[in-house]
Design an enzyme around this catalytic site. Structure first.
Site, PDB file in Angstrom:
ATOM      1  N   ASN A  27       2.209  -4.151  -5.928  1.00 25.74           N
ATOM      2  CA  ASN A  27       2.309  -5.471  -5.314  1.00 25.74           C
ATOM      3  C   ASN A  27       3.648  -6.108  -5.661  1.00 25.74           C
ATOM      4  O   ASN A  27       4.005  -6.226  -6.833  1.00 25.74           O
ATOM      5  CB  ASN A  27       1.172  -6.356  -5.818  1.00 25.74           C
ATOM      6  CG  ASN A  27      -0.184  -5.842  -5.367  1.00 25.74           C
ATOM      7  OD1 ASN A  27      -0.689  -6.247  -4.337  1.00 25.74           O
ATOM      8  ND2 ASN A  27      -0.765  -4.935  -6.142  1.00 25.74           N
TER       9      ASN A  27
ATOM     10  N   LYS B 237      -8.993   1.610   3.723  1.00 26.75           N
ATOM     11  CA  LYS B 237      -8.514   0.232   3.745  1.00 26.75           C
ATOM     12  C   LYS B 237      -7.339   0.085   4.707  1.00 26.75           C
ATOM     13  O   LYS B 237      -6.560   1.028   4.915  1.00 26.75           O
ATOM     14  CB  LYS B 237      -8.102  -0.223   2.333  1.00 26.75           C
ATOM     15  CG  LYS B 237      -7.133   0.676   1.590  1.00 26.75           C
ATOM     16  CD  LYS B 237      -7.000   0.197   0.147  1.00 26.75           C
ATOM     17  CE  LYS B 237      -6.142   1.105  -0.692  1.00 26.75           C
ATOM     18  NZ  LYS B 237      -6.056   0.685  -2.101  1.00 26.75           N
TER      19      LYS B 237
ATOM     20  N   ASP C 294      -1.159  -1.765  -9.581  1.00 31.44           N
ATOM     21  CA  ASP C 294      -2.614  -1.679  -9.695  1.00 31.44           C
ATOM     22  C   ASP C 294      -3.004  -0.271 -10.085  1.00 31.44           C
ATOM     23  O   ASP C 294      -2.605   0.712  -9.436  1.00 31.44           O
ATOM     24  CB  ASP C 294      -3.280  -2.071  -8.375  1.00 31.44           C
ATOM     25  CG  ASP C 294      -3.157  -3.562  -8.086  1.00 31.44           C
ATOM     26  OD1 ASP C 294      -2.750  -4.307  -9.001  1.00 31.44           O
ATOM     27  OD2 ASP C 294      -3.463  -3.980  -6.957  1.00 31.44           O
TER      28      ASP C 294
ATOM     29  N   GLU D  18      -1.857   0.756  -5.792  1.00 36.23           N
ATOM     30  CA  GLU D  18      -0.991  -0.128  -5.017  1.00 36.23           C
ATOM     31  C   GLU D  18       0.141  -0.619  -5.908  1.00 36.23           C
ATOM     32  O   GLU D  18       0.017  -0.606  -7.138  1.00 36.23           O
ATOM     33  CB  GLU D  18      -1.751  -1.353  -4.472  1.00 36.23           C
ATOM     34  CG  GLU D  18      -2.820  -1.049  -3.455  1.00 36.23           C
ATOM     35  CD  GLU D  18      -3.461  -2.318  -2.888  1.00 36.23           C
ATOM     36  OE1 GLU D  18      -2.871  -3.410  -3.051  1.00 36.23           O
ATOM     37  OE2 GLU D  18      -4.541  -2.200  -2.294  1.00 36.23           O
TER      38      GLU D  18
ATOM     39  N   ARG E 154      -4.405  -4.694 -13.260  1.00 35.11           N
ATOM     40  CA  ARG E 154      -3.112  -5.186 -12.810  1.00 35.11           C
ATOM     41  C   ARG E 154      -2.132  -5.067 -13.983  1.00 35.11           C
ATOM     42  O   ARG E 154      -2.239  -5.782 -14.983  1.00 35.11           O
ATOM     43  CB  ARG E 154      -3.234  -6.628 -12.338  1.00 35.11           C
ATOM     44  CG  ARG E 154      -1.921  -7.366 -12.087  1.00 35.11           C
ATOM     45  CD  ARG E 154      -1.049  -6.732 -11.036  1.00 35.11           C
ATOM     46  NE  ARG E 154      -1.697  -6.564  -9.758  1.00 35.11           N
ATOM     47  CZ  ARG E 154      -1.819  -7.528  -8.839  1.00 35.11           C
ATOM     48  NH1 ARG E 154      -1.347  -8.733  -9.060  1.00 35.11           N
ATOM     49  NH2 ARG E 154      -2.416  -7.253  -7.687  1.00 35.11           N
TER      50      ARG E 154
ATOM     51  N   ARG F 159      -9.709  -6.114 -13.369  1.00 34.36           N
ATOM     52  CA  ARG F 159     -10.549  -6.888 -12.464  1.00 34.36           C
ATOM     53  C   ARG F 159     -11.788  -6.048 -12.159  1.00 34.36           C
ATOM     54  O   ARG F 159     -11.710  -5.050 -11.449  1.00 34.36           O
ATOM     55  CB  ARG F 159      -9.748  -7.258 -11.219  1.00 34.36           C
ATOM     56  CG  ARG F 159      -8.565  -8.176 -11.567  1.00 34.36           C
ATOM     57  CD  ARG F 159      -7.447  -8.124 -10.587  1.00 34.36           C
ATOM     58  NE  ARG F 159      -6.870  -6.788 -10.488  1.00 34.36           N
ATOM     59  CZ  ARG F 159      -6.005  -6.427  -9.544  1.00 34.36           C
ATOM     60  NH1 ARG F 159      -5.623  -7.290  -8.623  1.00 34.36           N
ATOM     61  NH2 ARG F 159      -5.535  -5.204  -9.530  1.00 34.36           N
TER      62      ARG F 159
ATOM     63  N   LYS G  87       0.835  -1.197   0.000  1.00 37.14           N
ATOM     64  CA  LYS G  87       0.000   0.000   0.000  1.00 37.14           C
ATOM     65  C   LYS G  87       0.877   1.256   0.000  1.00 37.14           C
ATOM     66  O   LYS G  87       0.654   2.192  -0.782  1.00 37.14           O
ATOM     67  CB  LYS G  87      -0.916   0.009   1.225  1.00 37.14           C
ATOM     68  CG  LYS G  87      -1.822  -1.209   1.377  1.00 37.14           C
ATOM     69  CD  LYS G  87      -2.945  -1.215   0.394  1.00 37.14           C
ATOM     70  CE  LYS G  87      -4.011  -2.267   0.740  1.00 37.14           C
ATOM     71  NZ  LYS G  87      -3.521  -3.652   0.753  1.00 37.14           N
TER      72      LYS G  87
ATOM     73  N   ARG H 176     -15.356  -3.688  -4.842  1.00 39.73           N
ATOM     74  CA  ARG H 176     -14.016  -4.242  -5.000  1.00 39.73           C
ATOM     75  C   ARG H 176     -13.915  -5.056  -6.282  1.00 39.73           C
ATOM     76  O   ARG H 176     -14.787  -5.864  -6.585  1.00 39.73           O
ATOM     77  CB  ARG H 176     -13.663  -5.120  -3.804  1.00 39.73           C
ATOM     78  CG  ARG H 176     -13.696  -4.397  -2.473  1.00 39.73           C
ATOM     79  CD  ARG H 176     -13.604  -5.367  -1.314  1.00 39.73           C
ATOM     80  NE  ARG H 176     -14.746  -6.271  -1.277  1.00 39.73           N
ATOM     81  CZ  ARG H 176     -14.857  -7.296  -0.438  1.00 39.73           C
ATOM     82  NH1 ARG H 176     -13.887  -7.544   0.431  1.00 39.73           N
ATOM     83  NH2 ARG H 176     -15.929  -8.071  -0.458  1.00 39.73           N
TER      84      ARG H 176
END
Length: 315
Positions: free
Chosen positions: A283, A160, A273, A281, A210, A225, A125, A233
């Site tokens: 990852n 979050k 993301d 984000e 992504r 997504r 994050k 979400r």
């Protein structure tokens, strides 16, 4: 090459979509040999090098009995040609300790991807803080008053936890502010824990994209997504629909800007993301979506990854 994958238990793999499995399959196809262990299998003792009780495996091509394994043996990590760290989040204390064992193995000559120090330095994050030019309005705080002010400014927000995964613990609060206080108390533990708050991006309806970056270069397709029904979400774990699509100009700009920076720090693979035009984000622990992109576009992400892995070991 002899490769060690540090991962979750093999019994937990859903091989039809598992990215670690796709990496293994491509590596074996090229003639590399495979071994696996879990973080709990690693050990260091005075007078020894870091070792792991590892299983040498071979993929069978069968959808059910998908691998065969030799009896597990304790091996020095530095004896492997490469170690691929693929343990899924959460990034908890045990994950943190594992990175220290892996970093000691590096000092003993091991080659680890992603680099253990880089895993610690890039919490998924908070990694966006360094790249604020690509991020939407964001706040990181423990303060309920700060969150209330951020909501008053932006009206529609997402809250979050910093240690969440798969969409866990994500809340949306609209202009009416309904339950903002209760949600804040839940996430910040009455001021004891930090929370990330971001302006809601309506482009989420088109997908949380992504963008995979491998060896400093973006994969030419993202996996969008897309939230389903009334869900906010897009995470696949939360029921999102994964749709592969070519990178937009903005996606490519982001990937090409972040890629070389992350790669130079030892992050061979990262999953950026993107919602709309903004990074939400980064990852780095065990980015996924290899198989979904391949199945829908034919682009072999696993081959790109093993290419990058082989090239990194030559340098």
């Amino acid at each position: 090459m002899h490769l060690l994958f540090v991962a979750d238990p093999l019994a937990s793999f859903k091989i039809y979509k598992d990215t670690t499995f796709a990496m293994m399959r491509e590596a074996q196809r090229r003639g590399h040999t495979l071994a696996t262990c879990e973080p709990k299998d690693m050990r260091w003792q005075t007078g020894e090098k870091v070792t792991a009780t590892a299983q040498r495996i071979r993929l069978t091509g069968d959808a059910t009995d998908w691998y065969t394994a030799e009896p597990a043996e304790r091996e020095q990590l530095c004896d492997f040609d490469a170690i691929v760290m693929r343990k899924d989040p959460p990034f908890d204390s045990e994950f943190f300790y594992s990175t220290h064992l892996l970093e000691q193995a590096e000092r003993e000559g091991a080659h680890v991807f992603n680099k253990p120090r880089a895993l610690r330095d890039h919490p998924e994050k908070l990694a966006i803080l360094e790249f604020a030019q690509f991020s939407g309005p964001t706040l990181v705080t423990r303060s309920a008053a700060d969150i209330k002010r951020f909501h008053a400014e932006h009206k529609d927000i997402i809250l979050k936890p910093l240690d969440g995964m798969g969409g866990m613990g994500i809340f949306r609060v609209k202009e009416d502010g309904l339950n903002l206080g209760s949600i804040t108390e839940t996430l910040n533990k009455d001021g004891a824990q930090s929370v990330m708050v971001q302006k809601f991006l309506p482009e989420i309806s088109l997908g949380d994209k992504r963008v995979l970056v491998i060896g400093g270069k973006p994969v030419p397709f993202s996996l969008a997504r897309i939230p389903q029904g009334s869900e906010v979400r897009g995470n696949l774990a939360a029921g999102g629909l994964g749709v592969a699509q070519p990178l937009s100009e903005r996606d490519r700009e982001i990937g090409e800007a972040l890629g070389p920076v992350l790669a130079a720090r030892g992050l061979l693979l990262a999953g950026v993301d993107v919602i709309g035009d903004y990074v939400t984000e980064i990852n780095v622990t065990s980015p996924t979506c290899f198989q979904e992109i391949f199945d829908q576009t034919g682009f072999d992400v696993a081959a790109m990854f093993v290419d990058a892995l082989e090239a990194a070991l030559k340098n």
